[in-house]
Design a protein around this motif. Structure first.
Motif, PDB file in Angstrom:
ATOM      1  N   LYS A   1       7.673 -13.968  -5.260  1.00  0.00           N
ATOM      2  CA  LYS A   1       8.312 -13.019  -4.363  1.00  0.00           C
ATOM      3  C   LYS A   1       9.343 -12.166  -5.096  1.00  0.00           C
ATOM      4  CE  LYS A   1       7.995 -15.898  -0.195  1.00  0.00           C
ATOM      5  NZ  LYS A   1       8.774 -16.569   0.888  1.00  0.00           N
ATOM      6  N   MET A   2       9.558 -10.970  -4.570  1.00  0.00           N
ATOM      7  CA  MET A   2      10.679 -10.135  -4.999  1.00  0.00           C
ATOM      8  C   MET A   2      11.092  -9.240  -3.844  1.00  0.00           C
ATOM      9  SD  MET A   2       8.874  -7.623  -7.793  1.00  0.00           S
ATOM     10  CE  MET A   2       7.135  -7.177  -7.690  1.00  0.00           C
ATOM     11  N   GLN A   3      12.372  -8.916  -3.817  1.00  0.00           N
ATOM     12  CA  GLN A   3      12.921  -8.062  -2.776  1.00  0.00           C
ATOM     13  C   GLN A   3      13.014  -6.634  -3.313  1.00  0.00           C
ATOM     14  OE1 GLN A   3      16.056  -8.951   0.796  1.00  0.00           O
ATOM     15  NE2 GLN A   3      16.466  -9.831  -1.202  1.00  0.00           N
ATOM     16  N   VAL A   4      12.641  -5.672  -2.483  1.00  0.00           N
ATOM     17  CA  VAL A   4      12.595  -4.277  -2.940  1.00  0.00           C
ATOM     18  C   VAL A   4      13.324  -3.377  -1.949  1.00  0.00           C
ATOM     19  CG1 VAL A   4      11.099  -2.342  -3.576  1.00  0.00           C
ATOM     20  CG2 VAL A   4      10.369  -4.691  -4.066  1.00  0.00           C
ATOM     21  N   TYR A   5      14.203  -2.546  -2.495  1.00  0.00           N
ATOM     22  CA  TYR A   5      14.894  -1.519  -1.703  1.00  0.00           C
ATOM     23  C   TYR A   5      14.278  -0.170  -2.034  1.00  0.00           C
ATOM     24  CZ  TYR A   5      18.509   2.009  -0.707  1.00  0.00           C
ATOM     25  OH  TYR A   5      19.190   3.119  -0.281  1.00  0.00           O
ATOM     26  N   THR A   6      13.887   0.558  -0.996  1.00  0.00           N
ATOM     27  CA  THR A   6      13.452   1.943  -1.170  1.00  0.00           C
ATOM     28  C   THR A   6      14.477   2.847  -0.487  1.00  0.00           C
ATOM     29  OG1 THR A   6      11.983   1.621   0.750  1.00  0.00           O
ATOM     30  CG2 THR A   6      10.985   1.540  -1.438  1.00  0.00           C
ATOM     31  N   PRO A   7      14.784   3.995  -1.083  1.00  0.00           N
ATOM     32  CA  PRO A   7      15.883   4.831  -0.590  1.00  0.00           C
ATOM     33  C   PRO A   7      15.540   5.552   0.703  1.00  0.00           C
ATOM     34  CG  PRO A   7      14.739   5.950  -2.364  1.00  0.00           C
ATOM     35  CD  PRO A   7      14.138   4.566  -2.276  1.00  0.00           C
ATOM     36  N   PRO A   8      16.547   6.066   1.397  1.00  0.00           N
ATOM     37  CA  PRO A   8      16.294   6.851   2.622  1.00  0.00           C
ATOM     38  C   PRO A   8      15.335   8.009   2.323  1.00  0.00           C
ATOM     39  CG  PRO A   8      18.635   6.412   2.354  1.00  0.00           C
ATOM     40  CD  PRO A   8      17.980   5.989   1.084  1.00  0.00           C
ATOM     41  N   GLY A   9      14.413   8.234   3.240  1.00  0.00           N
ATOM     42  CA  GLY A   9      13.478   9.344   3.063  1.00  0.00           C
ATOM     43  C   GLY A   9      12.423   9.102   2.016  1.00  0.00           C
ATOM     44  N   TYR A  10      12.204   7.852   1.637  1.00  0.00           N
ATOM     45  CA  TYR A  10      11.194   7.549   0.619  1.00  0.00           C
ATOM     46  C   TYR A  10       9.864   8.195   0.982  1.00  0.00           C
ATOM     47  CZ  TYR A  10       7.613   4.959  -1.910  1.00  0.00           C
ATOM     48  OH  TYR A  10       6.521   4.628  -2.684  1.00  0.00           O
ATOM     49  N   SER A  11       9.238   8.823  -0.008  1.00  0.00           N
ATOM     50  CA  SER A  11       7.972   9.507   0.213  1.00  0.00           C
ATOM     51  C   SER A  11       7.041   9.261  -0.961  1.00  0.00           C
ATOM     52  CB  SER A  11       8.195  11.019   0.358  1.00  0.00           C
ATOM     53  OG  SER A  11       6.966  11.716   0.350  1.00  0.00           O
ATOM     54  N   ALA A  12       5.776   9.007  -0.662  1.00  0.00           N
ATOM     55  CA  ALA A  12       4.781   8.799  -1.713  1.00  0.00           C
ATOM     56  C   ALA A  12       4.520  10.072  -2.495  1.00  0.00           C
ATOM     57  CB  ALA A  12       3.474   8.283  -1.097  1.00  0.00           C
ATOM     58  N   ASP A  13       5.027  11.206  -2.003  1.00  0.00           N
ATOM     59  CA  ASP A  13       4.832  12.479  -2.689  1.00  0.00           C
ATOM     60  C   ASP A  13       5.862  12.713  -3.791  1.00  0.00           C
ATOM     61  OD1 ASP A  13       2.687  13.106  -1.030  1.00  0.00           O
ATOM     62  OD2 ASP A  13       3.997  14.003   0.488  1.00  0.00           O
ATOM     63  N   GLU A  14       6.824  11.792  -3.902  1.00  0.00           N
ATOM     64  CA  GLU A  14       7.884  11.937  -4.905  1.00  0.00           C
ATOM     65  C   GLU A  14       7.916  10.696  -5.789  1.00  0.00           C
ATOM     66  OE1 GLU A  14      12.761  12.503  -5.095  1.00  0.00           O
ATOM     67  OE2 GLU A  14      11.647  12.851  -3.213  1.00  0.00           O
ATOM     68  N   GLU A  15       8.180  10.889  -7.065  1.00  0.00           N
ATOM     69  CA  GLU A  15       8.278   9.758  -7.985  1.00  0.00           C
ATOM     70  C   GLU A  15       9.736   9.368  -8.165  1.00  0.00           C
ATOM     71  OE1 GLU A  15       6.302  10.884 -11.580  1.00  0.00           O
ATOM     72  OE2 GLU A  15       4.315  10.429 -10.769  1.00  0.00           O
ATOM     73  N   TYR A  16      10.026   8.067  -8.000  1.00  0.00           N
ATOM     74  CA  TYR A  16      11.401   7.579  -8.018  1.00  0.00           C
ATOM     75  C   TYR A  16      11.672   6.731  -9.265  1.00  0.00           C
ATOM     76  CZ  TYR A  16      11.397   8.891  -3.081  1.00  0.00           C
ATOM     77  OH  TYR A  16      11.301   9.593  -1.896  1.00  0.00           O
TER      78      TYR A  16
END
Length: 402
Positions: free
Chosen positions: A187-202
């Motif tokens: 297991k691992m815990q993951v935070y994605t930022p507000p407004g996360y979009s698959a159209d943008e690379e983070y």
């Protein structure tokens, strides 16, 4: 008759010799030596009964004194062995001693889990009274602090990692992945930022926990989701994905495994590179270049960050080691090629002045300075505690991916 008497005497001596050696070992002994946590003093109070060794140890290091009972003690002639059990970050740490008595003292080998061993000689008698300036200082700061050992940043403002209303919030989720390294699902815990979009690379920040933690520790200690939401809302940090894996790569894992799990923290290097990162890049929209990856960690995770990050400069461009633990490799092994280490965009090392592990981070900082490798060195007045680690993450997050 004479020959029988000689055999009888020899047999009697063979029986009594372990007891005679045990009697000579009984009583107080003391030593000073360099251990994984720096200079230490120790006093032993041995008691013997047949082949059994009991008693107490009094250890002094980093301004602390700890008395513990001897466990699993054995004595046979000039040889003895026993275990000292101490607490480290809420976990039991077994320290194994084996020694041999001689005319000039007892020669000991002291093994601290899988972190290495120290050889020293104990002299008969209690610890001598120290001089006006004790060899073991009242605090790590008295021993180590110099002109370089000061804050690089101000303390975070109140509420820096408290959830705020009226701002966008990211998402925190627990995911599972198949680890080829360990041979099981992890297991691992993951935070994605507000407004996360698959159209943008983070960009991706991976943060590693301490010896008694797991994939939940960073969230418990620092409220990572709220901390990141606040920084992003205030435009103090770039929107990023934050990954919190379990840094102990073993099948039968327990967060309270303590020093016995030390080898699993080393194995995690392969799990991180071969399983964690590929899983994140497959499931999320991420950058896949070294400047899009940062690695940081607290305590044991701080040591992992230095060990793995400096060993894989083509994978990570940003490193943050907070209160690095004794699993940290010696500086010359961490940075064998100083010119290559200059590829890093940021190397931040932090430690509290009241931290009993201060010497480890200080040793790395001193070496980097000598080799002219760029770094940030931050020393505050905390100990080995979550207040230091959450503040370090707050500051580190603002400097990466910019």
């Amino acid at each position: 008759m004479k020959r029988k008497s000689i055999h009888l005497i020899h047999g009697l001596l063979a029986v009594l010799s372990p007891l005679l050696g045990a009697a000579e070992i009984a009583g107080p002994w003391h030593a000073e030596f360099e251990g994984p946590r720096g200079s230490q003093k120790i006093q032993f109070e041995f008691k013997t009964e047949g082949g059994k060794l009991t008693g107490k140890t009094l250890s002094q290091f980093g301004g602390n004194s700890r008395e513990t009972d001897i466990q699993d003690g054995k004595v046979a002639g000039e040889s003895l062995s026993f275990v000292q059990v101490m607490n480290f970050q809420g976990n039991e740490m077994r320290i194994e001693y084996s020694g041999k008595a001689g005319e000039d003292g007892i020669a000991f080998t002291r093994k601290v889990g899988d972190f290495g061993s120290s050889d020293f000689k104990a002299a008969r008698g209690p610890l001598p009274a120290g001089p006006a300036e004790p060899s073991i200082p009242a605090s790590p700061s008295q021993l180590q602090l110099g002109p370089d050992d000061k804050p690089a940043y101000e303390a975070p403002p109140a509420g820096f990692n408290a959830k705020r209303d009226g701002i966008p919030h990211g998402r925190l989720e627990m995911i599972e992945y198949d680890s080829k390294t360990v041979g099981t699902t992890r297991k691992m815990q993951v935070y994605t930022p507000p407004g996360y979009s698959a159209d943008e690379e983070y960009p991706v920040l991976i943060i590693l926990h301490g010896i008694g933690g797991d994939e939940t520790e960073w969230q418990r200690f620092a409220h990572v989701d709220a901390l990141m939401d606040n920084l992003i809302a205030d435009k103090k940090a770039e929107p990023m994905i934050v990954v919190m894996p379990n840094g102990r790569a073993q099948k039968e894992d327990r967060a309270d495994a303590g020093m016995g799990a030390a080898p699993a923290f080393a194995v995690f290097e392969r799990d991180l590179l071969d399983d964690v990162i590929p899983t994140i890049e497959k499931r999320y929209s991420t950058r896949a270049d070294r400047e899009g990856r940062a690695l940081a960690g607290l305590s044991m995770g701080g040591g992992q960050t230095l060990n793995f990050g400096l060993g894989h400069l083509d994978t990570f461009a940003w490193l943050g080691a907070f209160s690095a633990a004794p699993n940290t490799k010696p500086p010359a092994e961490l940075v064998p090629d100083p010119a290559e280490a200059k590829k890093l965009k940021l190397l931040m090392i932090t430690c509290g002045s009241k931290d009993g592990l201060f010497r480890i981070s200080k040793g790395v900082q001193t070496y980097l300075k000598e080799k002219e490798v760029p770094y940030v060195w931050h020393v505050d007045d905390h100990g080995h505690d979550p207040a230091h680690w959450s503040a370090a993450l707050y500051n580190f997050s603002q400097k990466i991916f910019r």
